[in-house]
Design an enzyme around this catalytic site. Sequence first.
Site, mmCIF file in Angstrom:
data_model
loop_
_atom_site.group_PDB
_atom_site.id
_atom_site.type_symbol
_atom_site.label_atom_id
_atom_site.label_comp_id
_atom_site.label_asym_id
_atom_site.label_seq_id
_atom_site.Cartn_x
_atom_site.Cartn_y
_atom_site.Cartn_z
ATOM 1 N N ARG A 66 0.842 -1.185 0.000
ATOM 2 C CA ARG A 66 0.000 0.000 0.000
ATOM 3 C C ARG A 66 0.882 1.241 0.000
ATOM 4 O O ARG A 66 1.917 1.277 0.668
ATOM 5 C CB ARG A 66 -0.928 0.039 1.226
ATOM 6 C CG ARG A 66 -2.157 -0.857 1.122
ATOM 7 C CD ARG A 66 -3.117 -0.354 0.052
ATOM 8 N NE ARG A 66 -4.296 -1.206 -0.113
ATOM 9 C CZ ARG A 66 -4.412 -2.169 -1.010
ATOM 10 N NH1 ARG A 66 -3.400 -2.439 -1.817
ATOM 11 N NH2 ARG A 66 -5.528 -2.869 -1.119
ATOM 12 N N GLU A 104 3.391 12.178 -5.599
ATOM 13 C CA GLU A 104 4.632 12.468 -4.880
ATOM 14 C C GLU A 104 5.833 11.678 -5.397
ATOM 15 O O GLU A 104 6.971 12.103 -5.211
ATOM 16 C CB GLU A 104 4.446 12.165 -3.389
ATOM 17 C CG GLU A 104 3.415 13.047 -2.704
ATOM 18 C CD GLU A 104 3.156 12.592 -1.291
ATOM 19 O OE1 GLU A 104 3.565 13.307 -0.351
ATOM 20 O OE2 GLU A 104 2.548 11.517 -1.117
ATOM 21 N N HIS A 127 0.250 -0.537 -10.475
ATOM 22 C CA HIS A 127 -0.597 -1.457 -9.706
ATOM 23 C C HIS A 127 -0.880 -2.743 -10.483
ATOM 24 O O HIS A 127 -2.031 -3.123 -10.728
ATOM 25 C CB HIS A 127 -1.904 -0.774 -9.318
ATOM 26 C CG HIS A 127 -2.587 -1.439 -8.152
ATOM 27 N ND1 HIS A 127 -3.820 -1.057 -7.686
ATOM 28 C CD2 HIS A 127 -2.202 -2.483 -7.356
ATOM 29 C CE1 HIS A 127 -4.170 -1.821 -6.660
ATOM 30 N NE2 HIS A 127 -3.196 -2.691 -6.445
#
Length: 385
Positions: free
Chosen positions: A228, A257, A269
């Site tokens: 995560r 970021e 992902h």
Amino acid sequence: MKNILCLNKIAAVGTNKLDKNEYNVGTDVEAPAGIMVRSAAMHDMEFNPELLAIARAGAGVNNIPVDRCAKEGIVVFNTPGANANGVKELAICALMLASRDVVGGIKWAATLETDVAKSVEKGKSQFAGCEIAGKTLGVIGLGAIGGLVANAAVALGMNVVGCDPFLSVEAAWNMDRNVKKVATFDDVFKVADYVTLHVPSTPDTKGMINANTIAMMKDGAKIINLARADLVNAADLKAALADGKIKSYVTDFPTEEVIGVPGIVAIPHLGASTEESEDNCAVMAALELDDYLANGNIKNSVNFPNVSAPRKEGDARLCVLHANIPNMISQITAAVAESGLNIENMVNKSKGDNAYTILDIAGEVSDAVVAKLSAVDGIMRVRVI
């Protein structure tokens, strides 16, 4: 006929496990008894009174309001281990990407136009790296995925050290004997050349990779995060990359970021994005949903305990979701007994603040019994099967 709402595309091999004579499965059904979901955000959804269960085709349930579901008597399932092999394989890929600038090299090679072979030999050294054999891999979390990663790393010649405060007996039995288990995450951080994260996002794990834990690590350590995004404090990580404390960071969770930051490889992902993982998750989710709706059995719920019992033909099954508080069982059994019903079998378990009781009853359970139980403070839902 029970309605099952699919909020995402769910592999047909899974939805086909739901008997078409018993279930109406679709993306636009109304008043569903069950929902199947992958990544769709559900926190702002209002749930219909008929909704009994949500099955997440995957392990993480951050997109589901789990606590609110418990209060409304909705069981939330996930599919632990169904996508474990797919994530494990990506973790092995991530080890390589963290060790050598393969991504940068591929991008550079794509810019070459003339005298390519000569340019490659001249420029390849800027992308060189190290091998993983003989290095120490620190595994944070030794569950379904972390355990497979640890075992695979041993087979690839790495020294492996891991920590999991909640290590199950089954996971321990499946662990390679060469995996060294330590007491704390700090013990892992201090010795690892590579750190790979395989824990859920909880108040205790959010930001676990930060300036303090990074300071414990070896100079030039490499971090892999396929779990995560919020396990890692992005600002602290970027500072460590800039000063060379951390050599590289590979993540399966791109955010604003980390995109475009030197030393960071952001994978879109893809951990569970294999045909096999999607099929496995869909099948497991469908079977969990079916067993609960048809029999009241719970397996792999994140908000209620695992409770199951074989069905006896002819009996009614009374299923009670309730708070884990004193005197609850006595109130349930008293309500049944006062109605002249005999309890032939009962199973009760708890999980945190929530509990679940299955009672197999000889005879028919009336609406009056259900109403009496539903009025008891602390009972979230009563269902008769």
